[in-house]
Design a protein around this motif. Sequence first.
Motif, PDB file in Angstrom:
ATOM      1  N   GLU A  52      77.323  97.452  25.991  1.00 38.71           N
ATOM      2  CA  GLU A  52      76.698  96.480  26.900  1.00 38.71           C
ATOM      3  C   GLU A  52      76.269  97.171  28.197  1.00 38.71           C
ATOM      4  O   GLU A  52      75.231  96.867  28.757  1.00 38.71           O
ATOM      5  CB  GLU A  52      77.666  95.338  27.233  1.00 38.71           C
ATOM      6  N   ASP A  53      77.089  98.117  28.649  1.00 38.53           N
ATOM      7  CA  ASP A  53      76.734  98.835  29.880  1.00 38.53           C
ATOM      8  C   ASP A  53      75.455  99.646  29.688  1.00 38.53           C
ATOM      9  O   ASP A  53      74.567  99.651  30.538  1.00 38.53           O
ATOM     10  CB  ASP A  53      77.876  99.778  30.299  1.00 38.53           C
ATOM     11  N   GLU A  54      75.388 100.308  28.551  1.00 42.03           N
ATOM     12  CA  GLU A  54      74.173 101.101  28.282  1.00 42.03           C
ATOM     13  C   GLU A  54      72.940 100.201  28.188  1.00 42.03           C
ATOM     14  O   GLU A  54      71.865 100.548  28.657  1.00 42.03           O
ATOM     15  CB  GLU A  54      74.328 101.867  26.964  1.00 42.03           C
ATOM     16  N   LEU A  55      73.150  99.033  27.606  1.00 38.34           N
ATOM     17  CA  LEU A  55      72.037  98.095  27.471  1.00 38.34           C
ATOM     18  C   LEU A  55      71.499  97.707  28.848  1.00 38.34           C
ATOM     19  O   LEU A  55      70.292  97.752  29.106  1.00 38.34           O
ATOM     20  CB  LEU A  55      72.518  96.843  26.713  1.00 38.34           C
ATOM     21  N   VAL A  56      72.405  97.377  29.736  1.00 37.32           N
ATOM     22  CA  VAL A  56      71.995  96.995  31.086  1.00 37.32           C
ATOM     23  C   VAL A  56      71.282  98.159  31.781  1.00 37.32           C
ATOM     24  O   VAL A  56      70.281  97.970  32.484  1.00 37.32           O
ATOM     25  CB  VAL A  56      73.226  96.493  31.891  1.00 37.32           C
ATOM     26  N   GLU A  57      71.784  99.365  31.546  1.00 35.32           N
ATOM     27  CA  GLU A  57      71.116 100.535  32.138  1.00 35.32           C
ATOM     28  C   GLU A  57      69.662 100.628  31.669  1.00 35.32           C
ATOM     29  O   GLU A  57      68.753 100.872  32.461  1.00 35.32           O
ATOM     30  CB  GLU A  57      71.857 101.836  31.758  1.00 35.32           C
ATOM     31  N   VAL A  58      69.458 100.435  30.372  1.00 36.68           N
ATOM     32  CA  VAL A  58      68.089 100.534  29.840  1.00 36.68           C
ATOM     33  C   VAL A  58      67.206  99.436  30.447  1.00 36.68           C
ATOM     34  O   VAL A  58      66.052  99.679  30.820  1.00 36.68           O
ATOM     35  CB  VAL A  58      68.060 100.442  28.284  1.00 36.68           C
ATOM     36  N   ILE A  59      67.773  98.231  30.571  1.00 43.62           N
ATOM     37  CA  ILE A  59      66.971  97.145  31.167  1.00 43.62           C
ATOM     38  C   ILE A  59      66.554  97.532  32.589  1.00 43.62           C
ATOM     39  O   ILE A  59      65.401  97.359  32.990  1.00 43.62           O
ATOM     40  CB  ILE A  59      67.771  95.820  31.186  1.00 43.62           C
ATOM     41  N   LYS A  60      67.493  98.106  33.315  1.00 43.47           N
ATOM     42  CA  LYS A  60      67.172  98.507  34.700  1.00 43.47           C
ATOM     43  C   LYS A  60      66.086  99.587  34.728  1.00 43.47           C
ATOM     44  O   LYS A  60      65.223  99.588  35.594  1.00 43.47           O
ATOM     45  CB  LYS A  60      68.439  98.982  35.425  1.00 43.47           C
ATOM     46  N   ILE A  61      66.154 100.486  33.760  1.00 39.20           N
ATOM     47  CA  ILE A  61      65.113 101.536  33.686  1.00 39.20           C
ATOM     48  C   ILE A  61      63.743 100.890  33.434  1.00 39.20           C
ATOM     49  O   ILE A  61      62.745 101.232  34.066  1.00 39.20           O
ATOM     50  CB  ILE A  61      65.437 102.558  32.558  1.00 39.20           C
ATOM     51  N   ILE A  62      63.707  99.925  32.518  1.00 38.46           N
ATOM     52  CA  ILE A  62      62.433  99.262  32.203  1.00 38.46           C
ATOM     53  C   ILE A  62      61.895  98.531  33.440  1.00 38.46           C
ATOM     54  O   ILE A  62      60.714  98.635  33.789  1.00 38.46           O
ATOM     55  CB  ILE A  62      62.597  98.273  31.014  1.00 38.46           C
ATOM     56  N   VAL A  63      62.799  97.825  34.129  1.00 40.82           N
ATOM     57  CA  VAL A  63      62.388  97.088  35.327  1.00 40.82           C
ATOM     58  C   VAL A  63      61.768  98.047  36.349  1.00 40.82           C
ATOM     59  O   VAL A  63      60.723  97.777  36.930  1.00 40.82           O
ATOM     60  CB  VAL A  63      63.603  96.331  35.938  1.00 40.82           C
ATOM     61  N   LYS A  64      62.422  99.200  36.495  1.00 39.53           N
ATOM     62  CA  LYS A  64      61.952 100.173  37.487  1.00 39.53           C
ATOM     63  C   LYS A  64      60.632 100.823  37.029  1.00 39.53           C
ATOM     64  O   LYS A  64      59.664 100.890  37.768  1.00 39.53           O
ATOM     65  CB  LYS A  64      63.041 101.241  37.667  1.00 39.53           C
ATOM     66  N   GLU A  65      60.636 101.255  35.773  1.00 42.16           N
ATOM     67  CA  GLU A  65      59.466 101.957  35.230  1.00 42.16           C
ATOM     68  C   GLU A  65      58.188 101.117  35.335  1.00 42.16           C
ATOM     69  O   GLU A  65      57.131 101.612  35.683  1.00 42.16           O
ATOM     70  CB  GLU A  65      59.747 102.316  33.760  1.00 42.16           C
ATOM     71  N   PHE A  66      58.312  99.823  35.036  1.00 42.94           N
ATOM     72  CA  PHE A  66      57.113  98.969  35.042  1.00 42.94           C
ATOM     73  C   PHE A  66      56.998  98.135  36.321  1.00 42.94           C
ATOM     74  O   PHE A  66      56.142  97.256  36.400  1.00 42.94           O
ATOM     75  CB  PHE A  66      57.101  98.069  33.800  1.00 42.94           C
ATOM     76  N   ASP A  67      57.876  98.427  37.274  1.00 43.22           N
ATOM     77  CA  ASP A  67      57.821  97.736  38.554  1.00 43.22           C
ATOM     78  C   ASP A  67      57.809  96.211  38.351  1.00 43.22           C
ATOM     79  O   ASP A  67      56.930  95.495  38.839  1.00 43.22           O
ATOM     80  CB  ASP A  67      56.546  98.199  39.301  1.00 43.22           C
ATOM     81  N   ILE A  68      58.780  95.753  37.575  1.00 40.92           N
ATOM     82  CA  ILE A  68      58.827  94.330  37.209  1.00 40.92           C
ATOM     83  C   ILE A  68      59.472  93.502  38.309  1.00 40.92           C
ATOM     84  O   ILE A  68      60.513  93.878  38.854  1.00 40.92           O
ATOM     85  CB  ILE A  68      59.610  94.159  35.878  1.00 40.92           C
ATOM     86  N   ASP A  69      58.831  92.394  38.644  1.00 41.01           N
ATOM     87  CA  ASP A  69      59.402  91.458  39.604  1.00 41.01           C
ATOM     88  C   ASP A  69      60.429  90.605  38.848  1.00 41.01           C
ATOM     89  O   ASP A  69      60.080  89.730  38.063  1.00 41.01           O
ATOM     90  CB  ASP A  69      58.262  90.584  40.167  1.00 41.01           C
ATOM     91  N   GLU A  70      61.701  90.874  39.113  1.00 44.85           N
ATOM     92  CA  GLU A  70      62.773  90.197  38.363  1.00 44.85           C
ATOM     93  C   GLU A  70      62.739  88.685  38.519  1.00 44.85           C
ATOM     94  O   GLU A  70      63.198  87.940  37.646  1.00 44.85           O
ATOM     95  CB  GLU A  70      64.156  90.695  38.839  1.00 44.85           C
ATOM     96  N   THR A  71      62.168  88.219  39.624  1.00 44.49           N
ATOM     97  CA  THR A  71      62.202  86.772  39.885  1.00 44.49           C
ATOM     98  C   THR A  71      61.028  86.041  39.220  1.00 44.49           C
ATOM     99  O   THR A  71      60.949  84.816  39.270  1.00 44.49           O
ATOM    100  CB  THR A  71      62.154  86.496  41.406  1.00 44.49           C
ATOM    101  N   MET A  72      60.118  86.795  38.627  1.00 46.99           N
ATOM    102  CA  MET A  72      58.960  86.178  37.959  1.00 46.99           C
ATOM    103  C   MET A  72      59.426  85.317  36.777  1.00 46.99           C
ATOM    104  O   MET A  72      60.376  85.665  36.077  1.00 46.99           O
ATOM    105  CB  MET A  72      58.035  87.302  37.477  1.00 46.99           C
ATOM    106  N   THR A  73      58.733  84.208  36.539  1.00 49.89           N
ATOM    107  CA  THR A  73      59.044  83.361  35.378  1.00 49.89           C
ATOM    108  C   THR A  73      58.730  84.146  34.101  1.00 49.89           C
ATOM    109  O   THR A  73      57.833  84.986  34.106  1.00 49.89           O
ATOM    110  CB  THR A  73      58.087  82.144  35.370  1.00 49.89           C
ATOM    111  N   SER A  74      59.428  83.847  33.011  1.00 49.12           N
ATOM    112  CA  SER A  74      59.023  84.451  31.733  1.00 49.12           C
ATOM    113  C   SER A  74      58.972  83.359  30.671  1.00 49.12           C
ATOM    114  O   SER A  74      59.821  82.462  30.645  1.00 49.12           O
ATOM    115  CB  SER A  74      59.989  85.562  31.332  1.00 49.12           C
TER     116      SER A  74
END
Length: 549
Positions: free
Chosen positions: A104-126
Amino acid sequence: MASINYDKIKTDAAQHPKPQDIKYTHGTAGFRMKADLLDSVVYRVGILAGLRSKKLDGKVIGVMITASHNREIDNGVKLVDPYGEMLHQSWEGYAAQLANAQTEDELVEVIKIIVKEFDIDETMTSKVIYARDTRPSGPALVMALEDGLRSIGAEINDFGIKTTPQLHYVTCCLNTQGTEKSYGEPTEAGYYKKLANAYRRAVEGKSRPSPLYVDSANGVGAIKLKELTNYIDKDILEVIVLNDDIKTQGKLNHLCGADYVKTNQRLPLGLNIKAGERAASLDGDADRIVYYFIDDDGTFKLFDGDKIGSLAGSFIIDLVKAAGLEGINVGVVQTAYANGSSTHYLEKVMKVPVSCVPTGVKYLHHEAEKFDIGVYFEANGHGTILFSLTATKLIRSSKGETPEQEDAIERLRALMELINQTVGDALSDLLLVEAILANRQWTLKRCNEAYKDLPNRLVKVIVTDRHIFKTTNAERTLVEPAGLQGKIDALVKKYKDGRSFVRPSGTEDVVRVYAEAATQKECDELAYSVAGLVYDEAGGTGGRPDEFL
Ligand code: 16G
Ligand code: MG
């Protein structure tokens, strides 16, 4: 909207643990394997879909749970981008990383990498819409997907049991509503109405072709095709739906369906047509179709994706000319599997530009977008026709100077609506072929005379590691294992009209060998010699494929 709740993800993900010792790969059409290994993958794809939607300013992303023509015990999952395209390639690597994060920790790390890599606004609706085919493993996987979507806080829309192209259609409709690219009403009924109305217009004034028998692979296509025909008057189209048993376990794609018929070049189980009759087979998620008929001498004749693409291409070219719209350029896109005769016919007889791209919708689709009207079909029966925005506007606004021109323009308008431009669609393609038959007043046998296929053979080779195979030149040349291509070339040279290539499958753990040559005997010899070579030189396991040698 709040930011991503990583603690919630950790807790939720623990309910969908990744099995040890499995490496997931994102293949030609997403993740696909035995269904009981997919729970953690599908959960994570839910998260990925939410992230992708956030990245695209809250546009709706589609998720389809299906394994198409694969065995019933397999399943799969793939993402659909906002206009119906396959997931953008730049995300595929991250999809695999998410699927392979062990804890689970590794999973969260990957999500954070994706957020950073694509400059994702976490608060955006999906927003995510999803559907599944009729596989027994579908409902449990949908629950895993929903958990993933809830973990990332996505707005969810369950589209239920649908064909893959219906999901592509509705995703595109939802994202284009109220724009100049508005694709249609975003409902299943909207889909049927659009296709049925377009068919009526496309065949206006033409007499009905003979009845069509359809093998629906005992899959979702059976129910959806029946539904579609309810919207079309029997006076203009008669379809007899067979292999429609979606209840009995083990029947899906078993000895039937488009892939079975194309690969084995014979009638599917459960369908006995007579000389002069024609039939078609859908695959398990109804995004492929192949036609066939029994010739007067009783032989089975396949009318595959190449034939359908050539028929559609030549029909469109004739219409464009008849409409006086010669400024519109028409092109055809194929893969290395296209029969050499079809390429020859298109280039030399029809004088159409033909491009060759690697296998997979993502490549074909993008190449077809380069033409005003781009026709793409894979030999296996997956294909569609794309009309550029310029061509669409021109066709919509043109006025014919003569009744003949006006008629051709109106038929083109109808075809634009009839064709599911978001992805290859067996139901829409079925109507397309039937509309062409009605317009030309030709039998399938007559259409089949446009060119004669070169005999061809497809052989699978099981190897220890298919990932060592690297290709170039639209998969027609092997770069690795080094030296193998030279040996294949030496074999090919021995045969008249010989051609052969080798590529790793993107959906199965095998390497595929394709060959064609002037006669069936030579072609089989070539295919099995190349397969034997691959087996010997590149880690073959489980039996040498040398049946014909
Ligand atoms: C997938 C592809 C199809 C391709 C096939 C090749 C999509 C949506 N579908 O079904 O286009 O022909 O894979 O399979 O891209 P292979 O890599 O196993 O030969
Ligand atoms: Mg399919």
